[in-house]
Design an enzyme around this catalytic site. Structure first.
Site, mmCIF file in Angstrom:
data_model
loop_
_atom_site.group_PDB
_atom_site.id
_atom_site.type_symbol
_atom_site.label_atom_id
_atom_site.label_comp_id
_atom_site.label_asym_id
_atom_site.label_seq_id
_atom_site.Cartn_x
_atom_site.Cartn_y
_atom_site.Cartn_z
ATOM 1 N N CYS A 1 1.681 -0.389 -2.056
ATOM 2 C CA CYS A 1 1.912 0.533 -1.158
ATOM 3 C C CYS A 1 0.784 1.941 -1.598
ATOM 4 O O CYS A 1 -0.528 1.173 -0.896
ATOM 5 C CB CYS A 1 3.162 1.374 -1.441
ATOM 6 S SG CYS A 1 3.726 2.620 -0.236
ATOM 7 N N HIS A 2 0.725 2.895 -1.932
ATOM 8 C CA HIS A 2 -0.189 3.670 -2.268
ATOM 9 C C HIS A 2 -0.767 3.559 -3.571
ATOM 10 O O HIS A 2 -2.105 4.030 -3.988
ATOM 11 C CB HIS A 2 0.219 5.205 -2.530
ATOM 12 C CG HIS A 2 0.691 5.744 -1.091
ATOM 13 N ND1 HIS A 2 1.770 5.299 -0.319
ATOM 14 C CD2 HIS A 2 -0.066 6.697 -0.148
ATOM 15 C CE1 HIS A 2 1.906 6.110 0.623
ATOM 16 N NE2 HIS A 2 0.712 6.873 0.722
#
Length: 177
Positions: free
Chosen positions: A111-112
């Site tokens: 994800c991030h």
């Protein structure tokens, strides 16, 4: 797949996306690995569901300032916008990521979380994926970004979001076995 001789560090802080911590951690625990939460936070930390809703709290096992890549077989970086943004500004967290790459040990980020790879200058020349909003940052850091559920480039494993957890978990287990 027995991973009873493997020890895995999960590097995270407040604002971690809970499912991106608990799902891979459960998969590794069930396979017999020892998993440890490493964090610049102290005591416990608040996980999130999305960026707005509080989820559970988790105890920190090892302060990041005391963590060493030598003590672990793999590093897992769960996402969550708040978590990933805070970690990439923590000098000890960035140093730990660099140490895993220097030791050529597996690093998995979802994800991030790949934001810290840009900060640690280990994304350059690597194929990876991430949440779409971090694409430009990673490309600007020299990464070759692609939109795939999981990308494995040598010792680096990356995925886009919680929808990719099954493939992400499988790639992590494969890298450890």
């Amino acid at each position: 797949m027995a991973l009873s001789d493997k020890k895995v560090a999960f590097l995270l802080t407040r604002g971690v996306e809970q499912i991106e911590l608990t799902d891979p951690r459960s998969a590794l625990d069930e396979a017999g690995a020892t998993t440890v939460i490493v964090s610049p936070s102290e005591g416990t930390l608040q996980a999130m569901e999305g960026d707005w809703d509080h989820a559970d709290t988790f105890d920190i096992d090892v302060p990041v300032s005391e963590a060493s890549a030598d003590d672990y077989d793999m590093l897992v970086l769960p996402g969550g916008t708040l978590n990933a943004d805070a970690l990439r500004t923590d000098a000890d967290a960035v140093a730990l990521v660099k140490a895993f790459f220097a030791a050529d040990k597996p690093v998995a980020a979802i994800c991030h979380a790949p934001w810290i790879l840009a900060e640690a200058d280990v994304a350059r020349g690597r194929k990876l994926t991430s949440y779409t909003s971090t694409r430009t940052d990673l490309v600007n850091a020299g990464a070759e970004w692609e939109d795939s559920e999981v990308v494995v480039d040598g010792n680096l494993i990356t995925s886009r979001n919680p929808g990719d957890l099954e493939a992400f978990n499988r790639a992590i287990a494969d890298a450890l076995s």
